[in-house]
Design an enzyme around this catalytic site. Structure first.
Site, short mmCIF file in Angstrom:
data_model
loop_
_atom_site.label_atom_id
_atom_site.label_comp_id
_atom_site.label_asym_id
_atom_site.label_seq_id
_atom_site.Cartn_x
_atom_site.Cartn_y
_atom_site.Cartn_z
N ASP A 232 -15.74 -21.64 5.33
CA ASP A 232 -15.92 -19.93 5.19
C ASP A 232 -17.61 -19.73 4.70
O ASP A 232 -18.17 -20.41 4.55
CB ASP A 232 -15.01 -19.47 3.96
CG ASP A 232 -14.06 -17.63 4.95
OD1 ASP A 232 -15.02 -17.51 5.80
OD2 ASP A 232 -13.36 -17.33 4.56
C1 BGC Z 1 -13.89 -14.46 6.28
C2 BGC Z 1 -13.77 -15.43 7.53
C3 BGC Z 1 -14.77 -14.95 8.11
C4 BGC Z 1 -16.50 -15.06 7.99
C5 BGC Z 1 -17.42 -14.74 8.57
C6 BGC Z 1 -15.71 -14.30 6.08
O1 BGC Z 1 -15.52 -13.57 4.55
O2 BGC Z 1 -13.64 -14.76 5.43
O3 BGC Z 1 -12.33 -15.02 7.79
O4 BGC Z 1 -14.71 -15.63 9.90
O5 BGC Z 1 -16.44 -14.29 7.49
O6 BGC Z 1 -17.65 -13.74 9.39
#
Ligand code: BGC
Length: 805
Positions: A232
């Protein structure tokens, strides 16, 4: 391209080139190696539409994004219980991804809704692992059949937003397998997603990004995952541990900030080049396979996609209550009350936020249809929205009308990625508005906008109908119009329980938690599994949803009366539309567990089917269950285990509206397998009716290990993973926290959801400073900051030397 070709490329890469492939080039792009033709590919959020940043370099998460279709969010489409619909939505999102030259959609989110208060529930599917698995798989199938990859997220046990970047989720192994991993397991095994996104949090005390147990032993070795694991955004804790664990790609890009640590670990023999090559090989394969599917010449047919968004919203809305007030007749005089009728709340805030092609509010939909109505906002969209004047005007507008449609629910500030809700209530003015309107008109019809359950208080008694639109996507207003005027018959069913109050739920004692850990003391008792076992009333049960017609169930037949190892069981029964309009029913099959030495839920969803029926039409429905439907995860044999015995079979229209019953005798292998018995060590799990909390001893018994430390942070024991708000226990930390929070407030001034920015900063661990500043603050500088917070000598020197490096 063949395996051999990837191996050839791997053999020609320099170490620097190899390492460059293991982290992003920018916020969204992977790194290319031009001289060997390894392409760079683009990943974008997901899940309910494409959020592709306009800026080509893809450098900043807060950029405005390209226009795309905003489909209803996951909580909404989940309520359709319609795998075909989910597949169609997935396939259409894939088409938009192609047009935007994105090769991987960052979704779906299959985290279980442990508590109604998780700020991100609107992005997740259900409280039930079976439903999550089936609907999630259908979505993934749709995206991937159109040649676009997905990122199954957030793996795993990431069920609260509070301190999500460092919290340790303490879950017993059985609950982890049955509740929190089940959907990941099913989707990996059946759909082979191109990527899995590891979550921010820890499990077994280890960051997911460092966890070999989760990323390799379970995901790859046990389930057979073949794709890449991506972190993530900002979830990497220790890149070297991540390499050992099988974390292929670090995102977002940070200019190769961690490469020097990887090299050092190679030099010191802590990892081998073979460890690195395994990941690099997968990245090469991933890049080529994505690129091959990128496709040319795709245009988005926005008008057609808008129609699909409308269909999805209409088939997902849940009619919670109806005393004959709906559908409305075209000729009835109507007052439309509530600012949410004018400013549609159609999606949630955070990384999934779409720049929608167009939005149609309910008010606009009424105007488009030439439907006469009187409108009054009734509240403002800020804070609690209370305005005596607006309420008085609304009452005036409602007087004498044949029907009053009141649009209420959660406004943006009440739920978002980045923080959890503090309570289940709507803005206070919304309930007051219903009460006041009911004094001047007795035909009150409530239309809800929300991304997760709200408290439905006494005001409900003053209503004749409640239609829950959830967060219905860009065409939500039109879908609401069709439902309210009977052009579409509601057919959604709740994919989650609406409790009477949040406190009713055992989990409320353990959600959210911190500062270090969150204890899943309720074990498997999530959602209806808890309410059933505790014998507690709920406001609207799991699986509930009304229709403008009625359905009759009959003639349950089983393909066998006894099943043995490897058998399947098919239930067939008839469902008849006994009313005068066409409609769809979601038939649900629950398995009732027999008495066992181990505690079990009373019943569990193990099958469902959405059936479309013309008026008076009858169809035979068939639902097949396999052995897994009768199994629990047995920690003593580390495997799924179907105990022999007689299992009840319930066929119903909701988890509380059971229409047909049967039983099957299960006689499978492993008769001698030991079954855990906690009846003496943890009796509370057998007797949920009288359980208001779980003692340390009981939790320890099912956990099978010590309960990890959850003590407060104090100056001196702060770590690199302490958050900005946690370091405020020291004077230096307090000043730092103040500066950062004030800075966040300034940035938040122009943001859609200011709280998301400010709360995310408060919860950010110190270790993330380096990654999020693209390496501007080096890890040494951050260590210096930590030393200053702890009052350790030499902190300032470190901080400065970090800048020099
Ligand atoms: C979120 C993800 C997301 C990623 C990219 C993160 O903060 O938890 O779900 O895909 O950011 O935007």
């Amino acid at each position: 391209m063949s395996e051999q070709k990837y191996l050839d490329i791997l053999s020609k890469l320099t170490l620097d080139e190899k390492l460059s492939l293991l982290s992003g080039k920018t916020y969204w792009l992977t790194q290319e190696i031009d001289r060997l033709g390894v392409p760079s590919v683009w990943m974008s959020d997901g899940p309910h539409g494409m959020r592709k940043e306009k800026q080509t370099g893809g450098t900043n998460i807060m950029q405005e994004s390209e226009t795309s279709t905003c489909f209803p969010t996951a909580v909404t489409t989940a309520s359709s219980w319609d795998t075909d619909l989910l597949e169609q939505v997935g396939a259409t999102i894939a088409d938009e991804a192609k047009a935007l030259k994105v090769t991987t959609v960052l979704g779906p989110g299959v985290n279980i809704k442990r508590s109604p208060l998780c700020g991100r529930n609107f992005e997740y599917i259900s409280e039930d692992p079976f439903l999550t698995a089936r609907l999630g798989a259908a979505y993934v199938h749709g995206v991937q059949k159109n040649g676009i990859g997905v990122s199954l997220k957030h793996y795993c046990a990431n069920n609260e937003e509070h301190i999500r970047m460092s919290i340790d989720s303490v879950v017993d192994d059985r609950a982890l397998r049955e509740i929190y991993l089940s959907a990941f397991e099913h989707i990996v095994k059946t759909e082979q997603p191109t990527t899995v996104m590891c979550s921010y949090n820890r499990i077994y005390g280890t960051y997911l990004s460092d966890s070999k147990k989760m990323l390799t032993d379970i995901l790859r070795d046990e389930w057979g995952f073949k794709g890449i694991v991506v972190s993530d955004w900002g979830a990497v804790n220790d890149r070297v541990e991540g390499i050992k664990a099988g974390l292929d790609l670090e995102m977002p890009g940070n200019k190769g900030m961690n490469n020097k640590y990887i090299k050092k670990a190679l030099d010191e023999g802590r990892i081998t080049i073979e460890d690195v090559d395994k990941l690099v090989y997968r990245m090469i394969k991933f890049a080529f396979e994505c690129k091959a599917n990128e496709g040319e010449g795709y245009d988005i047919d926005f008008a057609a996609h808008h129609e699909l968004a409308k269909k999805a919203a209409a088939q997902s809305a849940v009619l919670l209550k109806n005393e004959g007030a709906l559908p409305l007749k075209d000729y009835q005089s109507v007052a439309v009350i509530g600012a949410l009728a004018d400013k549609l709340r159609y999606q949630g805030a955070g990384s999934s936020h779409i720049n929608a092609w167009k939005t149609v509010s309910f008010k606009k939909a009424m105007e488009n249809k030439g439907q006469a109505f009187t409108y009054a906002p009734g509240y403002t969209l800020k804070g609690d929205g209370y305005s005596k004047k607006l309420i008085a005007e609304a009452c005036e507008a409602a007087k004498g009308k044949e029907a009053v449609l009141v649009f209420i629910g959660l406004t943006d500030a009440f739920e978002s990625e980045g923080f959890d809700r503090k309570h289940m209530d709507m803005p206070a003015s919304h309930a007051v508005l219903v009460e006041e309107l009911s004094k001047v008109n007795d035909n009150i019809i409530v239309v809800l906008s929300c991304g997760s359950p709200i408290t439905i208080g006494d005001w409900e008694k003053k209503t004749k109908a409640i239609l829950n639109m959830y967060l219905p996507g860009q065409a939500g207003g039109e879908a609401a119009y069709d439902l309210i005027y009977g052009k579409t018959n509601p057919s959604g069913k709740l994919a989650e329980t609406f409790p009477l109050s949040n406190d009713d739920n055992l989990v409320s004692a353990y959600f959210p938690m911190g500062p270090r850990t969150v204890e899943y003391r309720e074990s498997i008792y999530v959602g209806y599994r808890y309410f059933d076992k505790a014998g507690k009333a709920v406001k609207y049960p799991f699986g509930h949803g009304l229709s403008y017609t009625s359905f009759e169930y009959s003639d349950l037949k089983l393909s066998k009366n006894e099943i043995t190892e490897g058998d399947t069981l098919t239930l067939s029964f008839k469902v008849k539309n006994t009313g005068t309009v066409a409609g769809a029913e979601v038939a649900q099959v629950y398995v009732v567990n027999p008495e066992s030495k181990i505690y079990k839920a009373e019943k569990e969803l193990k099958g469902f089917k959405k059936v479309f029926l013309e008026a008076k039409e009858e169809k035979t429905v068939e639902i097949t269950l396999d052995e897994k439907a009768f199994s629990f995860y047995n920690v003593l044999i580390s495997d799924w285990h179907a105990e022999s015995g007689s299992y009840g079979l319930l066929v119903g229209s909701s988890s509380k509206d059971i229409r047909l019953e049967g039983a099957v005798s299960v006689n499978t292998a492993k008769p001698d397998a030991p079954v855990p018995d906690y009846s003496e060590s943890a009796p509370c799990y057998y007797n949920m009716e009288s359980t208001t909390f779980v003692t340390d001893d009981e939790f320890r018994a099912v956990l099978g290990r010590e309960i990890p430390d959850n003590s407060e942070f104090v100056k001196g024991n702060l770590t690199i993973n302490s958050s900005v708000s946690q370091v405020a226990v020291s004077p230096f930390g307090k000043a730092l926290c103040k500066i950062l929070c004030n800075g966040a407030k300034v940035v938040a001034l122009t943001a859609e959801n200011p709280d998301m920015i400010t709360e995310s900063i408060k919860d950010m661990p110190l270790r993330s400073f380096s990654g999020f500043t693209g390496g501007l603050l080096s890890p040494t500088t951050v260590e210096g900051i930590l030393d200053l917070c702890n009052g350790t000598k030499g902190g300032f020197k470190k901080l400065i030397s970090g800048f020099r490096k």
